[in-house]
Scaffold this motif. Structure first.
Motif, PDB file in Angstrom:
ATOM      1  N   PRO A 164     -26.905  -6.457  29.696  1.00 54.92           N
ATOM      2  CA  PRO A 164     -28.249  -6.744  29.153  1.00 54.92           C
ATOM      3  C   PRO A 164     -29.315  -5.940  29.911  1.00 54.92           C
ATOM      4  N   GLN A 165     -28.687  -5.113  31.264  1.00 59.16           N
ATOM      5  CA  GLN A 165     -29.762  -4.384  31.892  1.00 59.16           C
ATOM      6  C   GLN A 165     -29.752  -3.046  31.219  1.00 59.16           C
ATOM      7  N   ASN A 166     -29.024  -2.728  30.148  1.00 57.13           N
ATOM      8  CA  ASN A 166     -29.290  -1.183  29.783  1.00 57.13           C
ATOM      9  C   ASN A 166     -29.723  -1.290  28.261  1.00 57.13           C
ATOM     10  N   SER A 167     -29.394  -2.382  27.408  1.00 60.57           N
ATOM     11  CA  SER A 167     -29.501  -2.284  26.084  1.00 60.57           C
ATOM     12  C   SER A 167     -29.551  -3.366  25.509  1.00 60.57           C
ATOM     13  N   GLY A 168     -29.947  -3.695  23.958  1.00 54.57           N
ATOM     14  CA  GLY A 168     -29.887  -4.735  23.421  1.00 54.57           C
ATOM     15  C   GLY A 168     -30.971  -4.703  22.238  1.00 54.57           C
ATOM     16  N   ILE A 169     -31.229  -5.860  21.538  1.00 53.76           N
ATOM     17  CA  ILE A 169     -32.064  -5.881  20.322  1.00 53.76           C
ATOM     18  C   ILE A 169     -33.337  -5.861  20.759  1.00 53.76           C
ATOM     19  N   GLY A 170     -33.582  -6.113  21.977  1.00 57.55           N
ATOM     20  CA  GLY A 170     -34.997  -6.043  22.453  1.00 57.55           C
ATOM     21  C   GLY A 170     -35.626  -4.452  22.791  1.00 57.55           C
ATOM     22  N   GLY A 171     -34.764  -3.712  22.553  1.00 54.21           N
ATOM     23  CA  GLY A 171     -35.024  -2.171  22.626  1.00 54.21           C
ATOM     24  C   GLY A 171     -34.881  -1.478  21.348  1.00 54.21           C
ATOM     25  N   GLY A 172     -34.436  -0.160  21.520  1.00 54.11           N
ATOM     26  CA  GLY A 172     -34.137   0.451  20.439  1.00 54.11           C
ATOM     27  C   GLY A 172     -32.908   1.594  20.356  1.00 54.11           C
ATOM     28  N   SER A 173     -33.054   2.304  19.443  1.00 51.46           N
ATOM     29  CA  SER A 173     -31.805   3.364  19.332  1.00 51.46           C
ATOM     30  C   SER A 173     -32.017   4.533  18.447  1.00 51.46           C
ATOM     31  N   PHE A 174     -30.985   5.366  18.358  1.00 58.93           N
ATOM     32  CA  PHE A 174     -30.989   6.562  17.510  1.00 58.93           C
ATOM     33  C   PHE A 174     -29.628   6.531  17.165  1.00 58.93           C
ATOM     34  N   TRP A 175     -29.612   6.958  15.755  1.00 57.38           N
ATOM     35  CA  TRP A 175     -28.181   7.019  14.916  1.00 57.38           C
ATOM     36  C   TRP A 175     -28.058   8.399  14.574  1.00 57.38           C
ATOM     37  N   VAL A 176     -26.644   8.997  14.476  1.00 53.85           N
ATOM     38  CA  VAL A 176     -26.275  10.161  13.963  1.00 53.85           C
ATOM     39  C   VAL A 176     -24.942   9.743  13.406  1.00 53.85           C
ATOM     40  N   SER A 177     -24.833   9.728  12.024  1.00 50.97           N
ATOM     41  CA  SER A 177     -23.808   9.489  11.213  1.00 50.97           C
ATOM     42  C   SER A 177     -23.027  10.623  10.531  1.00 50.97           C
ATOM     43  N   HIS A 178     -21.750  10.724  10.182  1.00 49.68           N
ATOM     44  CA  HIS A 178     -21.088  11.550   9.388  1.00 49.68           C
ATOM     45  C   HIS A 178     -20.332  10.815   8.388  1.00 49.68           C
ATOM     46  N   ALA A 179     -20.512  10.943   6.804  1.00 50.36           N
ATOM     47  CA  ALA A 179     -19.877  10.424   6.049  1.00 50.36           C
ATOM     48  C   ALA A 179     -18.650  11.224   5.537  1.00 50.36           C
ATOM     49  N   ALA A 180     -17.337  11.019   5.661  1.00 47.43           N
ATOM     50  CA  ALA A 180     -16.372  11.815   5.227  1.00 47.43           C
ATOM     51  C   ALA A 180     -16.308  12.076   3.872  1.00 47.43           C
ATOM     52  N   ARG A 181     -16.560  11.280   3.189  1.00 46.32           N
ATOM     53  CA  ARG A 181     -16.466  11.528   1.629  1.00 46.32           C
ATOM     54  C   ARG A 181     -17.333  12.567   1.308  1.00 46.32           C
ATOM     55  N   THR A 182     -18.429  12.720   1.611  1.00 52.08           N
ATOM     56  CA  THR A 182     -19.555  13.485   1.174  1.00 52.08           C
ATOM     57  C   THR A 182     -19.958  14.590   2.122  1.00 52.08           C
ATOM     58  N   ALA A 183     -19.210  14.548   3.428  1.00 51.48           N
ATOM     59  CA  ALA A 183     -19.572  15.328   4.385  1.00 51.48           C
ATOM     60  C   ALA A 183     -21.178  15.413   4.729  1.00 51.48           C
ATOM     61  N   ARG A 184     -21.589  14.056   4.356  1.00 53.48           N
ATOM     62  CA  ARG A 184     -23.105  13.969   4.517  1.00 53.48           C
ATOM     63  C   ARG A 184     -23.572  13.513   5.931  1.00 53.48           C
ATOM     64  N   LEU A 185     -24.446  14.203   6.527  1.00 53.33           N
ATOM     65  CA  LEU A 185     -24.863  13.738   7.845  1.00 53.33           C
ATOM     66  C   LEU A 185     -26.365  13.353   7.764  1.00 53.33           C
ATOM     67  N   SER A 186     -26.505  12.013   8.517  1.00 55.17           N
ATOM     68  CA  SER A 186     -27.789  11.487   8.442  1.00 55.17           C
ATOM     69  C   SER A 186     -28.056  11.033   9.800  1.00 55.17           C
ATOM     70  N   THR A 187     -29.284  10.543  10.002  1.00 55.96           N
ATOM     71  CA  THR A 187     -29.835   9.956  11.174  1.00 55.96           C
ATOM     72  C   THR A 187     -30.792   8.794  10.736  1.00 55.96           C
ATOM     73  N   ILE A 188     -30.823   8.028  11.903  1.00 62.21           N
ATOM     74  CA  ILE A 188     -32.184   6.833  11.634  1.00 62.21           C
ATOM     75  C   ILE A 188     -32.806   6.858  13.042  1.00 62.21           C
ATOM     76  N   ASP A 189     -33.928   6.851  13.049  1.00 70.38           N
ATOM     77  CA  ASP A 189     -34.783   6.449  13.852  1.00 70.38           C
ATOM     78  C   ASP A 189     -35.424   5.113  14.082  1.00 70.38           C
ATOM     79  N   ALA A 190     -34.602   4.551  15.161  1.00 67.28           N
ATOM     80  CA  ALA A 190     -35.026   2.973  15.477  1.00 67.28           C
ATOM     81  C   ALA A 190     -35.694   2.989  16.997  1.00 67.28           C
ATOM     82  N   ARG A 191     -36.497   3.852  17.197  1.00 59.53           N
ATOM     83  CA  ARG A 191     -37.250   3.768  18.161  1.00 59.53           C
ATOM     84  C   ARG A 191     -38.245   2.987  18.497  1.00 59.53           C
ATOM     85  N   GLU A 192     -38.643   2.445  19.557  1.00 57.35           N
ATOM     86  CA  GLU A 192     -39.593   1.314  19.640  1.00 57.35           C
ATOM     87  C   GLU A 192     -40.925   2.099  19.405  1.00 57.35           C
TER      88      GLU A 192
END
Length: 585
Positions: free
Chosen positions: A73-101
């Protein structure tokens, strides 16, 4: 010094068809197992459990993040934010999500000013309500789950609920964080992690958080929206607005209107590899690529990881990248960010030309990339914290997530057992320097700049070679760039690459990580003109690499992290101390 010419080919910037994803042909090959790498073994195991149930890498990542919320709990959690980088194998599609506060709508450029009209110091701005941004992590999980989850949403909460309700043991790093940074936490957090004598609980003590378990049960049943509207949102708003120190002016409308946003990935080439990361408001994707591209004309492979010259070159390239980061990188919804100019081959060639193998630059200034607006440079204010994780599944899908509440225990405030972030102190507190607006100034609804650098590396055949990320404030950028050089140039395993010591040079003074094999290089670095200090660094990285058609995990030897595959094999090599580790007493 043997050198290589700068690559003349243009960087592969994000495709504009969707402005959110990139797609590239890929040569497929069998991958035989899934794996999770995380900063705590209980969190990694939760992700592996989801894979064993037939879940995707996204399902595994969400379950891992939720358990980190409980045990770290000292470093992360749903009281904070995140960044996602994802690779989909079937399509080779790269996507990101900005869940920054995001800053509350009421925030203005003088948000962190005292009543007498003077700016608060970073230390004084952190505690209390005003440093809390609207949390984004849970929205990011919901977006990721809708996009590529397979298991039921409520299933992903199971491991975290069990640990919170039935109890988990205090880790060495959690206790170290309580000792070093626990003075500003609220009464509820202090009571949860203190013994009868008022001192932090010893390593191995059992903690139960029933209010957190109850919250997770509600979220599992009612969905992410129940966090952002209704009683839970009101509870968060009341907590930050009635804080004893630095009360905020957040509203329930700020939570209700928050969204996690798809962003264009930042992709470019290094040698024959394709490097893809997170775009603004994260500075990570841009800065990592700048460090690498400015080094590409040097034969880093021939120099090797034991070369003082190699680390001098790395420090010089880092200085240039950090200078531009501090000047130009910010929330692109609020300011013009010259990403294309910063990553243009011509601009990077001019910056690289400032680097010499036999001497250190006398001073470092930001450059003027094509399309850059007038700006002023502001100082780095990030502090070590955060958590990182990687997940891959049997189908070849890969997810890299960096998640944070900023400093240890964030703002010091908590709600139902979750720590609330102090992410708004990642903004530059003073909005104007030398008569010009600072790009990363506070504004209502704006997202503060971040150094988080979740990265996916593709091999020359277009296959995922490496998923890597790190924690540790502004050191994250240097950690990730170093790991990529270690794997690509020095042919190290991901485990050995992230375990390497670091030379961290965001400015003129370079910090050589204490207790590592780089310490003996200090005299030679000084002979090259480097201003060097030796000190511990709060580093923590995680990675998964693809080797001969199989996933191989890596976890930072400075941390409590592990990588676990679906067969139960564990990768954990703990051989180095950390600035935040304390022995049991």
């Amino acid at each position: 010094m043997k050198t290589l010419l700068l690559a003349a080919a243009a960087l592969a910037l994000p495709a504009t068809a969707s402005a959110r994803t990139t797609t590239r042909p890929v040569k497929k090959s069998p991958v035989t197992q899934g794996m999770v790498s995380a900063a705590d073994p209980r969190a990694a195991q939760a992700g592996v459990d989801m894979l064993r149930m037939g879940g995707t890498a996204t399902d595994a990542a969400i379950a891992t993040m939720l358990v980190l919320n409980v045990v770290e709990p000292q470093n992360s959690g749903i009281g904070g934010g995140s960044f996602w980088v994802s690779h989909a194998a079937r399509t080779a599609r790269l996507s990101t999500i900005d869940a920054r506060e995001a800053a509350p709508a009421a925030a203005d450029p003088r948000w962190f000013y005292a009543p007498d009209g003077t700016p608060l110091s970073h230390r004084d701005a952190v505690p209390g309500g005003r440093s809390v941004g609207v949390p984004g992590a849970l929205r990011g999980m919901a977006v990721a789950h809708r996009r590529s989850g397979k298991l039921a949403w409520k299933t992903l909460f199971g491991p975290a609920i069990r640990l919170a309700r039935e109890g988990f043991t205090v880790s060495e790093r959690l206790r170290g964080g309580l000792i070093r940074f626990g003075t500003h936490v609220d009464a509820a957090t202090r009571a949860r992690f203190s013994g009868a004598d008022g001192q932090p609980l010893p390593v191995g003590a059992t903690v139960r958080v029933p209010d957190q378990a109850a919250l997770f049960e509600r979220l599992a049943a009612q969905g992410a929206d129940s966090f952002y509207v209704g009683p839970q949102a009101q509870k968060i708003v009341t907590t930050v607005n009635t804080a004893a120190r630095n009360p905020s002016r957040m509203t329930t409308g700020d939570l209700a209107t928050y969204d996690a946003r798809p962003r264009p990935p930042i992709c470019g080439s290094y040698r024959a590899y394709r490097i893809c990361g997170m775009g603004p408001p994260s500075a990570g994707g841009v800065a990592v690529l700048m460090i690498l591209k400015q080094l590409e004309r040097f034969d880093m492979a021939a120099l090797g990881p034991a070369s003082a010259t190699a680390w001098h070159l790395f420090a010089e390239s880092s200085r240039l990248a950090y200078a531009d980061r501090d000047m130009y990188l910010a929330d692109p919804d609020y300011v013009q960010v010259p990403v294309k100019g910063l990553l243009s081959p011509g601009y990077l060639a001019t910056r690289s030309a400032l680097i010499a193998p036999d001497r250190t630059m006398a001073s470092v200034s930001p450059g003027t990339p094509p399309g850059a607006p007038p700006r002023v440079r502001a100082p780095v204010s990030e502090v070590p914290g955060t958590s990182d994780l990687a997940a891959v599944d049997a189908a070849g899908n890969a997810v890299q997530v960096t998640t944070t509440i900023e400093g240890y225990f964030g703002s010091g405030l908590s709600v139902d057992g979750i720590s609330l972030n102090n992410e708004l102190t990642d903004f530059d507190i003073v909005p104007v320097e030398d008569g010009r607006l600072v790009a990363n100034r506070v504004e209502g609804g704006k997202r503060p700049r971040s150094s988080m650098s979740p990265t996916i590396v593709y091999d020359p055949a277009g296959r995922v070679r490496l998923a890597v990320g790190a924690a540790g404030g502004s050191t994250i950028i240097a950690q990730v760039a170093k790991a990529i050089i270690g794997v690509i140039d020095w042919k190290l395993s991901a485990q050995d690459a992230i375990g390497l010591g670091l030379v961290y040079a965001p400015g003129q003074v370079a910090t050589v990580e204490k207790g590592t094999t780089l310490e003996p290089l200090v005299p030679r670095l000084r002979a090259l003109g480097e201003q060097v200090r030796v000190a511990p660094l709060g580093l923590k990285a995680n990675a998964i690499e693809r080797v001969n058609g199989r996933w191989v995990g890596a976890a930072d030897p400075r941390s409590e992290g592990v990588a676990i595959d679906v067969a139960g094999n564990v990768t954990r090599i703990r051989r180095q101390g950390s600035i935040f580790d304390r022995p049991a007493e």
